[in-house]
Scaffold this active site. Sequence first.
Site, short mmCIF file in Angstrom:
data_model
loop_
_atom_site.label_atom_id
_atom_site.label_comp_id
_atom_site.label_asym_id
_atom_site.label_seq_id
_atom_site.Cartn_x
_atom_site.Cartn_y
_atom_site.Cartn_z
N HIS A 1 0.83 -1.21 0.00
CA HIS A 1 0.00 0.00 0.00
C HIS A 1 0.86 1.26 0.00
CE1 HIS A 1 -4.11 1.66 1.37
NE2 HIS A 1 -3.42 2.61 0.75
N ASP B 1 0.61 2.68 3.64
CA ASP B 1 -0.27 3.75 3.17
C ASP B 1 0.50 5.08 3.11
OD1 ASP B 1 -2.43 5.12 2.18
OD2 ASP B 1 -3.70 4.89 3.95
#
Lengths: 442, 316
Positions: A58, A305
């Site tokens: 991610h 992320d």
Amino acid sequence: MTHTYVMTGGTTPDGVQTDMAIAADGTIAQLGQNLNTDGSEVIDATGKIILPGLVDLHTHLREPGNDDAETVETGTRAAAKGGFTAVHAMANSNPVADTAGVVEQVHRLGRASGWTDVYPVGAVTVGLKGEQLAELSAMYDSAANVTMFSDDGMCVWDPVLMRRALEYVKSFDGFIAQHAQEPRLTEGAQMNESALSSELGLAGWPAVAEESIIARDVLLAQHVDSRVHICHVSTAGSVELIRWAKSQGINVTAEVTPHHLLLTEDYVKTYDPVFKVNPPLRKDSDVRALREGLADGTIDTVGTDHAPHTAETKQCEWVVAAMGMTGLETALPVIQHTMVDTGLLDWHGVARVMSVNPARIYRHTDQGQLTDTGSLVSGALANLSVYDPNPTFVVNPADHASKSANSPYQGMELSGQVTDVFYRGHRVVANAELTTPYQHSR
Amino acid sequence: MRHLLATRELSYDHALAILDTAQEMATVSDRSIKKLPTLRGQTVVNLFFEDSTRTRTSFEAAAKRLSADVLNFAVKTSSVSKGESLKDTVQTLEAIGGDAIVMRHWASGAAQQLANFGWSSSAIINAGDGTHEHPTQALLDAFTLRNRLHGTQATGKDLNGVHVVIVGDILHSRVARSNVWLLHTLGAKVTLSGPPTLMPVGVNTWPVEVNYDLDGILAQHPDAVMMLRVQAERMAGAFFPSPAEYTRGWGLTNDRYQTIADTDTLIMHPGPMNRGLEISAAAADSAQNTALEQVANGVSVRMAVLYLLLAGQPGQ
């Protein structure tokens, strides 16, 4: 036979101290005691841990379209410094990675950069709009060979569309990574919905908006017998739902970010948008549940992320600030702090959640190579991270290779440093500094 | 006290100091020459990112009665149409020269950001930020209440044991939030009433009682009932089925007003009033209604805040 490198005295994830030789062809040639160092560059890894290269499912590399915030080049530099040898670039670029053309561009930029593997993630729906399936097969058949699809940043909220996507990717053993956020329940949402959001006058993002989508999607995955991966799980209730789904044999995997393992909504009291992220920082009870879920295998992997943003999109009113934080270069120290120093994971566990499991989820065969007992694999491609858990440092985004400085850990003291990274046997990081990239064949 | 940002963080002593100073300031407003030289040579900037003629005028009157120079700076931006950043706007104003910034902003937390992020060296007065706080409104409400209850003996007194009911859209109201914290700090008992859809999540952790039955609460003869303005956009947001149903449940209708008419229960409203929606004409025009006193007291309270933040500062 002469090896390119011999690392001496390092400790592999199983806790065994061993020397390791890396051959000119980029593979791990040999593991063992007192290896012959004649003609090799010797690296003293005493006191350091040798992990299989970290794999991030991610990552936002922002290229094409937002190269003020990050590029494939700068993002993979950051990744390499953080110990990663593979990153998966999310599809919310501009244009969106929803065609073979865009994923091939990202793929090509990754190979040209040469700091880590770059696997583009394809969008599930055209323009991330949640209305029409993107050409998933075309992205799979492209040079980028995409098998992971996500509208990350947006939820595939339409249950029929989600069902179709889950079904469709079965033809090539792909999977859907869901950003679980019920859109109607989160309109204008600014932070975790709680007594604190009420006090601060910021619109709330309730846990139920994540949990209701996860509940739906694990049932859909079960119904159509496909694979679903849940991005950035952030609530205790989500952990419970995934635990239940796994107990039912449902093919679900899940990810947690370093920041959700460490930070809580209390930081929002500052109204400093560096703490604005989606899903939002939650409560201490959520943090504890996420750590336990990661430790017991309910959550399979840590995904950073990594979401770089320019200063102008962060130095503004909270409600208009961009959501997201950088994370590639702090991931391992944060995992050490939250999971190792707390006794929840040993280094074998860290290797599992940051390398082995994400590689398995994507079906990589040259990343995350580790035996079941935690030993590195002789003959495997040398994707390796050498980590010294001892040095302490104060996080300063100015030191980061990322183009953006939106690190929520600024000023925080953490321990641990990635000292060396081997990417395909090439030493891309030496003594905690970037060296030269790996040259892919044309 | 360097800034006034929120009543959540306002200490009992500071709150009382503001109210007592406002008491003295009120006497200025009764003089034939309504002006003190206290802030001569200092500049107060009214920085309004949201239209509010009432609040801006009140601050302007307060600053002028203290002989400060006033600059009015209205910025037409919204969360949709972004223009110059808050940081740039404020630094521009500092370059022009200001000692205090009175800021109204559509974004919750904007005043805190200004005070804490090193963007400004001025004293910051929050004149309402998003759905967060509106501290001077709460202070003038407390001042009004204290004067009605204690008259000329008000100085030095808090609101210990006073029962205040706040009715309406608590969820989106900065006035309600500032009042809850300040009234609690001053010792009052607060009851919130309104449709459950307009109660914030976690309100059970606030120092208040929540009671959806407005008739039941009014029968307890509270010292004051504060009717919040119902914003038109809430009606479209499906927070309640219809304006008529809102009024039946939580409006101070004529019938409901009759149950407290000629009692000691004060009727407060931050203004402007929606007659016929949250308040009937009879209630709005009754002697129990303090709305106009609240406006007048607003000037005294804002004078007090400016005085306490700026008197003795460089530039005087």
